[in-house]
Design an enzyme around this catalytic site. Structure first.
Site, PDB file in Angstrom:
ATOM      1  CE  LYS A 176      -1.988   2.987   2.827  1.00 18.00           C
ATOM      2  NZ  LYS A 176      -1.982   4.273   1.673  1.00 18.00           N
ATOM      3  CD  GLU A 251      12.893   5.115   8.337  1.00 16.68           C
ATOM      4  OE1 GLU A 251      12.654   6.050   8.891  1.00 16.68           O
ATOM      5  OE2 GLU A 251      12.861   5.605   6.994  1.00 16.68           O
ATOM      6  CB  CYS A 285      13.309   9.314   7.611  1.00 14.55           C
ATOM      7  SG  CYS A 285      14.348   8.464   6.461  1.00 14.55           S
ATOM      8  CD  GLU A 386      10.051  13.069  11.318  1.00 15.53           C
ATOM      9  OE1 GLU A 386       8.953  12.527  11.424  1.00 15.53           O
ATOM     10  OE2 GLU A 386      11.018  12.436  10.434  1.00 15.53           O
TER      11      GLU A 386
HETATM   12  O1  TXE Z   1       2.347   9.721   7.462  1.00 13.54           O
HETATM   13  P1  TXE Z   1       1.522   8.632   7.690  1.00 13.54           P
HETATM   14  P2  TXE Z   1       1.986  11.202   6.645  1.00 13.54           P
HETATM   15  C1  TXE Z   1       6.249  12.094   9.277  1.00 13.54           C
HETATM   16  C2  TXE Z   1       6.472  13.243   9.049  1.00 13.54           C
HETATM   17  C3  TXE Z   1       5.286  13.766   8.406  1.00 13.54           C
HETATM   18  C4  TXE Z   1       4.223  12.909   9.301  1.00 13.54           C
HETATM   19  C5  TXE Z   1       2.770  12.441   8.667  1.00 13.54           C
HETATM   20  O2  TXE Z   1       6.642  14.134  10.026  1.00 13.54           O
HETATM   21  O3  TXE Z   1       4.659  15.118   8.471  1.00 13.54           O
HETATM   22  O4  TXE Z   1       5.089  11.683   9.356  1.00 13.54           O
HETATM   23  O5  TXE Z   1       3.121  12.065   7.295  1.00 13.54           O
HETATM   24  C6  TXE Z   1      -0.346   4.960   5.936  1.00 13.54           C
HETATM   25  N1  TXE Z   1      -3.249   1.905   9.172  1.00 13.54           N
HETATM   26  N2  TXE Z   1       6.850  11.067   8.155  1.00 13.54           N
HETATM   27  O6  TXE Z   1       0.580  11.573   6.911  1.00 13.54           O
HETATM   28  O7  TXE Z   1       0.222   8.901   8.061  1.00 13.54           O
HETATM   29  C7  TXE Z   1      -0.683   6.036   5.162  1.00 13.54           C
HETATM   30  O8  TXE Z   1      -1.754   5.749   4.286  1.00 13.54           O
HETATM   31  C8  TXE Z   1      -2.163   1.494   8.123  1.00 13.54           C
HETATM   32  C9  TXE Z   1       7.991  10.564   8.328  1.00 13.54           C
HETATM   33  O9  TXE Z   1       2.134  11.221   5.170  1.00 13.54           O
HETATM   34  O10 TXE Z   1       2.499   7.888   8.718  1.00 13.54           O
HETATM   35  C10 TXE Z   1       0.646   5.924   4.392  1.00 13.54           C
HETATM   36  O11 TXE Z   1       0.751   4.824   3.410  1.00 13.54           O
HETATM   37  N3  TXE Z   1      -1.634   2.433   7.357  1.00 13.54           N
HETATM   38  C11 TXE Z   1       8.452   9.601   7.277  1.00 13.54           C
HETATM   39  C12 TXE Z   1       1.591   5.474   5.260  1.00 13.54           C
HETATM   40  O12 TXE Z   1       0.773   5.016   6.440  1.00 13.54           O
HETATM   41  C13 TXE Z   1      -1.838   3.783   7.685  1.00 13.54           C
HETATM   42  C14 TXE Z   1       7.974   9.475   5.870  1.00 13.54           C
HETATM   43  C15 TXE Z   1       2.546   6.653   6.058  1.00 13.54           C
HETATM   44  O13 TXE Z   1       1.585   7.634   6.368  1.00 13.54           O
HETATM   45  C16 TXE Z   1      -2.660   4.264   8.715  1.00 13.54           C
HETATM   46  C17 TXE Z   1       6.529  10.358   5.914  1.00 13.54           C
HETATM   47  C18 TXE Z   1      -3.134   3.331   9.550  1.00 13.54           C
HETATM   48  N4  TXE Z   1      -4.181   3.404  10.477  1.00 13.54           N
HETATM   49  C19 TXE Z   1       6.263  10.819   6.919  1.00 13.54           C
HETATM   50  N5  TXE Z   1      -2.648   5.636   8.592  1.00 13.54           N
HETATM   51  C20 TXE Z   1       9.772   8.816   7.420  1.00 13.54           C
HETATM   52  N6  TXE Z   1       9.901   7.766   8.333  1.00 13.54           N
HETATM   53  O14 TXE Z   1      10.647   9.038   6.562  1.00 13.54           O
HETATM   54  C21 TXE Z   1      -1.996   5.978   7.641  1.00 13.54           C
HETATM   55  N7  TXE Z   1      -1.301   4.880   7.239  1.00 13.54           N
END
Ligand code: TXE
Length: 493
Positions: A176, A251, A285, A386
């Site tokens: 996904k 991660e 990240c 972050e």
């Molecule tokens: O991430 P999400 P978002 C951090 C960064 C950013 C914040 C939010 O600070 O501002 O996270 O970003 C899926 N069950 N990073 O909203 O929500 C979602 O659809 C299962 C750090 O984009 O964590 C997507 O595919 N899956 C980072 C994935 O999780 C779920 C990279 C990431 O989304 C879900 C990006 C659920 N309940 C953002 N809810 C890094 N580590 O590099 C969401 N998803």
């Protein structure tokens, strides 16, 4: 607009929901393609396909590990041939620089070559067991259906870090991608069939976290979740996985410190700190979002840093001369501007940027000026949370021990940078820093060969390197009686 389709059981199909949503180009702020808004029924179809592809005796399971490796290498070659096309889709979808995405896409094949090579080197052990008349050995076996859930910032690279070891180990996958960057995933999906993977080995289901991600994580036939994203989402997924006693790798980003000592090569350190936070518009990240500068060189360092950062060229991410592109999503853009407001309220001094970018070359895109705060207290929110944007917090320090204490004072532990010419410091600092990766006199270096992952709240498990394949294997212990002695049925052997 082009209506995209899901990849399920080797075929591109419409979602059961019959619903699509618009994906936006961050440079224009306008929609450019329609992504399937899948639901639970699509997840069920995809997991069923992956489970069937994993069933004993299936075409996938019948492949030798060597043949599996060959498929992965073939996929790597196909990615090389399609690198520029895939990179252009990524840039259109997430606004990151074409130069960066093309660089990633030309490097991604190495993961498939490396893990393809590793596929037939997964060996068990014959154990010289302490009991006579018994042969005991181990088998390293795949887990089953792996759910890969990825973020928008480096869509295909984050997925590759999961898919390459998962497939090399013999698992099947339901992936996904982020709702903000699914177009490149679906284009990538076409290559699996071309490479010759049996149907159902890799399935792609697009849509939102609660509608697709959650049913996937909780699906009883999913054995493991490999996730990259925010720490709050990671925590939630970990809780859901715990209910099913599922394995996870997580991660989850960080608040990495880039530490500059007064003995450092100042010009190199300035470049390193700039690349740590402004490359990829800070949306990585590993962003070095806290610069810890030894007080003796603080003012001179800040002056040089500002001179370099303020000249960063903003504009169309597809142009190779652009250095700072837009922010990938509207919520992310709002979040960054919120953090800038919070930092000002907390009393940090904004010495560069500090607002949305309105330069003519930014058009109607979601751009934020490269922003630098000085006088940041390590306890401020800007220094502990972050931001995931082009916002740097500069924190002065006096002694080595202060730098270590401040660097380790966040809940995260993904990466750290150290700038020094002292051999003692170059060896001692990596030992003292609580981070999964430490760079000395460089920043943002990574490789398919080197394990990557977080300490503390930055995550669980490792991606890349030999360690990564172990995340997708389980050990079976086999006992064979070779003595033929009658055994007392009432005592343990
Ligand atoms: O991430 P999400 P978002 C951090 C960064 C950013 C914040 C939010 O600070 O501002 O996270 O970003 C899926 N069950 N990073 O909203 O929500 C979602 O659809 C299962 C750090 O984009 O964590 C997507 O595919 N899956 C980072 C994935 O999780 C779920 C990279 C990431 O989304 C879900 C990006 C659920 N309940 C953002 N809810 C890094 N580590 O590099 C969401 N998803």
């Amino acid at each position: 607009m082009n209506k995209q389709q899901l990849l399920i059981n080797g075929a591109f199909v419409d979602p059961c929901t019959n619903a699509w949503y618009e994906s936006f180009n961050p440079f224009t702020g306008k929609p450019w393609t329609l992504i399937p808004r899948a639901g639970k029924d699509d997840v069920d179809r995809a997991v069923a396909a992956a489970k069937s592809a994993f069933t004993y005796g299936s075409d996938w399971r019948k492949l030798t590990a060597t043949a599996r490796g060959a498929l992965l290498r073939k996929l790597g070659d196909l990615i090389s041939q399609n690198a520029a096309r895939l990179a252009e889709i990524e840039t259109t979808d997430n606004g990151k620089l074409f130069a960066e995405m093309r660089g990633q896409l030309t490097y991604i094949p190495q993961w498939f070559h490396y893990f393809g090579g590793l596929a037939d080197k997964i060996e068990g052990r014959a154990i010289p067991i302490d009991k006579p008349g018994v042969l005991n050995y181990t088998r390293e076996e795949p887990l089953g259906v792996v759910a890969a859930i990825t973020a928008w910032n480096s869509p295909l690279m984050l997925a590759t870090w999961k898919l390459a070891p998962a497939l090399a180990a013999g698992n099947t996958v339901v992936w996904k991608p982020s709702e903000y960057s699914s177009a490149s995933a679906l284009a990538f999906g076409e290559l699996f069939e071309q490479a010759g993977f049996p149907p159902g080995v890799v399935n792609i289901v697009t849509g939102f976290g609660n509608e697709v991600g959650e049913p996937l994580v909780t699906h009883p036939d999913v054995a493991k979740i490999a996730f990259t994203g925010g720490d709050k989402t990671g925590e939630h997924i970990y809780e859901l996985a715990a209910k099913g006693i599922k394995r996870v790798t997580l991660e989850l980003g960080g608040k990495s410190a880039n530490i500059v000592f007064d003995d450092a090569d100042m010009d190199e350190a300035v470049k390193g700190v700039v690349s740590g936070i402004f490359a990829a518009t800070g949306q990585t990240c590993i962003a070095g979002s806290r610069a810890l500068i030894q007080r003796k060189i603080h003012d001179e360092f800040v002056e040089k840093l500002l001179a370099l950062a303020k000249n960063a060229r903003m504009g169309d991410p597809l142009e190779l001369t652009t250095q700072l592109g837009p922010v990938a999503t509207r919520p992310q853009y709002d979040k960054i501007l919120d953090y800038i407001r919070i930092a000002k309220q907390e009393g940090a001094a904004c010495v560069l940027g500090g607002a949305a970018a309105t330069r003519p070359e930014c058009g109607s895109g979601w751009f934020v000026e490269p922003t630098v705060f000085t006088g940041v207290d390590p306890k401020m929110r800007i220094a502990t949370e972050e931001v995931f944007g082009p916002v740097l917090s500069i924190i002065p320090f006096d002694e080595e021990e202060d730098a270590i204490r401040i660097a380790n004072s966040t809940v995260f532990g993904l990466a750290a940078g150290v700038w020094t010419t002292s051999i003692r410091r170059a060896i001692m600092m990596p030992e003292r820093l609580e981070a999964g990766t430490v760079w000395v006199n460089t920043y943002r270096a990574h490789s398919y060969m080197s394990p990557f992952g977080g300490y503390k709240r930055s995550g669980i498990g490792r991606e890349s390197g030999i360690e990564a394949i172990r995340e997708y294997l389980q050990t079976k212990s086999v006992w064979i009686d070779i003595a033929g002695n009658a055994q007392n049925p009432f005592v343990m052997r």
